[in-house]
Design a protein around this motif. Structure first.
Motif, PDB file in Angstrom:
ATOM      1  N   ASP A   3       2.587 -14.489   7.051  1.00 50.86           N
ATOM      2  CA  ASP A   3       2.630 -15.573   8.038  1.00 50.86           C
ATOM      3  C   ASP A   3       3.350 -16.790   7.470  1.00 50.86           C
ATOM      4  N   PHE A   4       3.093 -17.079   6.209  1.00 51.59           N
ATOM      5  CA  PHE A   4       3.738 -18.219   5.572  1.00 51.59           C
ATOM      6  C   PHE A   4       5.244 -18.001   5.430  1.00 51.59           C
ATOM      7  N   ALA A   7       6.982 -18.306   8.715  1.00 46.08           N
ATOM      8  CA  ALA A   7       6.987 -19.693   9.219  1.00 46.08           C
ATOM      9  C   ALA A   7       7.808 -20.633   8.350  1.00 46.08           C
ATOM     10  N   LEU A   8       8.271 -20.145   7.189  1.00 44.75           N
ATOM     11  CA  LEU A   8       8.990 -20.997   6.251  1.00 44.75           C
ATOM     12  C   LEU A   8      10.277 -21.595   6.821  1.00 44.75           C
ATOM     13  N   ALA A  11       9.398 -24.520   8.962  1.00 45.17           N
ATOM     14  CA  ALA A  11       8.920 -25.659   8.173  1.00 45.17           C
ATOM     15  C   ALA A  11      10.092 -26.397   7.526  1.00 45.17           C
ATOM     16  N   GLN A  14      11.955 -28.383  10.312  1.00 45.14           N
ATOM     17  CA  GLN A  14      11.252 -29.618  10.661  1.00 45.14           C
ATOM     18  C   GLN A  14      11.321 -30.630   9.524  1.00 45.14           C
ATOM     19  N   TYR A 266       6.499 -30.551   4.420  1.00 41.79           N
ATOM     20  CA  TYR A 266       6.236 -29.586   5.484  1.00 41.79           C
ATOM     21  C   TYR A 266       5.970 -28.185   4.948  1.00 41.79           C
ATOM     22  N   VAL A 267       6.613 -27.821   3.846  1.00 41.15           N
ATOM     23  CA  VAL A 267       6.346 -26.515   3.245  1.00 41.15           C
ATOM     24  C   VAL A 267       4.919 -26.468   2.708  1.00 41.15           C
ATOM     25  N   GLN A 270       2.563 -26.197   5.636  1.00 43.61           N
ATOM     26  CA  GLN A 270       2.602 -24.835   6.173  1.00 43.61           C
ATOM     27  C   GLN A 270       1.879 -23.861   5.257  1.00 43.61           C
ATOM     28  N   SER A 274      -1.252 -21.727   6.492  1.00 42.48           N
ATOM     29  CA  SER A 274      -1.055 -20.281   6.581  1.00 42.48           C
ATOM     30  C   SER A 274      -1.898 -19.506   5.576  1.00 42.48           C
ATOM     31  N   THR A 280      -6.123 -25.697  12.607  1.00 40.85           N
ATOM     32  CA  THR A 280      -5.053 -26.689  12.747  1.00 40.85           C
ATOM     33  C   THR A 280      -5.571 -28.050  13.234  1.00 40.85           C
TER      34      THR A 280
END
Length: 317
Positions: A3-4, A7-8, A11, A14, A266-267, A270, A274, A280
């Protein structure tokens, strides 16, 4: 873990977008030595301005320029409240931020959020090419040139290059002198009041541009999208300073460090969400803790990890 990893890219995208906002915060916080809270409002102003104009069929680049100008006007209001009215900068920023809440709602037609209403195919294609991750269904492949990381990365490089040039000019140098030593700058004939207003305009213009880019990325603007922006901006500035200050000495590289700081922020966020599976709803609390840790690191380094100074055979802490 999967998941991480998946989603990287989001992240990082953003982080790059918010990194432009953080560069704006750097101008006021580090260069001008002003705590400006206008950014929580001007960030949304940029996003709202872009969404409304672009959705009405205005050219993509003109809509971005309009968002930039809207942010600069917000910064000018804060600057004039501070310089002409004698209101402390932090209070002037709060007043402008408060007023921008109503202005942002007015821009969005008194709606809490507005989605981008693309009225023609040409604008749709421009939007997708500019920031959205586009998948070629026919070929089943993805174009890196259309990925937000690449596009916003180019935006970031362009912003840093322009700022590096500007702060090398006589006007830019006088602005830096104003923040370094206001009394000395005034003694040298520099109009410090004008420089403060200019710095706040430049800062909030970048903040609004970042808001416009985020609105493109998520395809909507929200009245609360700038809430807590100052915290993210300060986090990026501090993280970049703590991790890269010994490596990046050049002014342009310091600006780049701010952008990298936003990506790291942001990393980390995340990764925490994650890998730990934390709800959240606790994201704001997590953000506050991460910022607090990075803000404390310089103090810890100075007081607990620095080598004692020896003088005359005696150790002085």
């Amino acid at each position: 873990m999967m998941d991480f990893i998946s989603a990287l890219p989001g992240a990082i995208s953003q982080g790059l977008i918010w990194g432009i906002m953080a560069i704006g915060v750097y101008i006021t916080y580090r260069i001008l030595d002003i705590a400006d809270l206008t950014v929580d409002g001007s960030f949304c102003t940029g996003g709202a301005t872009f969404v409304v104009l672009f959705g009405a069929g205005v050219n993509l680049w003109l809509a971005l320029v309009a968002a930039l100008i809207a942010g600069m006007l917000a910064g000018m209001v804060t600057g004039l409240l501070h310089t002409l009215c004698g209101i402390p900068a932090i209070l002037a920023g709060i007043l402008t931020q408060l007023g921008l809440w109503s202005i942002n709602l007015a821009i969005m037609g008194m709606k809490a959020n507005v989605a981008i209403n693309v009225i023609n195919q040409e604008n749709l294609e421009k939007l997708l090419v500019s920031l959205r991750f586009v998948q070629d269904v026919a070929k089943g492949s993805r174009s890196f040139l259309r990925h937000p990381i690449f596009v916003v990365g180019l935006f970031t490089i362009a912003v840093i290059a322009i700022l590096y040039w500007f702060f090398g000019t006589e006007l830019g140098a006088s602005l830096r002198a104003t923040g370094a030593n206001q009394n000395m700058a005034r003694a040298q004939g520099i109009n410090t009041e004008f420089n403060k207003v200019l710095g706040l305009m430049l800062s909030n213009g970048l903040v609004a541009l970042s808001g416009a880019l985020l609105a493109q990325y998520q395809s909507f603007a929200d009245a609360s999208m700038g809430k807590g922006a100052i915290v993210i901006g300060l986090a990026a500035v501090i993280i970049g300073q703590v991790l890269l200050s010994k490596v990046f000495h050049n002014f342009g590289l310091r600006l780049l460090a701010v952008s990298i700081g936003a990506i790291i922020y942001y990393v980390v966020i995340q990764a925490v969400v994650s890998l730990s599976g934390i709800d959240t709803n606790y994201l704001k609390l997590i953000s506050a803790c991460i910022v607090a840790v990075f803000l404390a690191i310089p103090y810890w380094k100075a007081h607990y990890f620095s080598k004692p100074v020896t003088k005359g055979g005696k150790v002085h802490a």
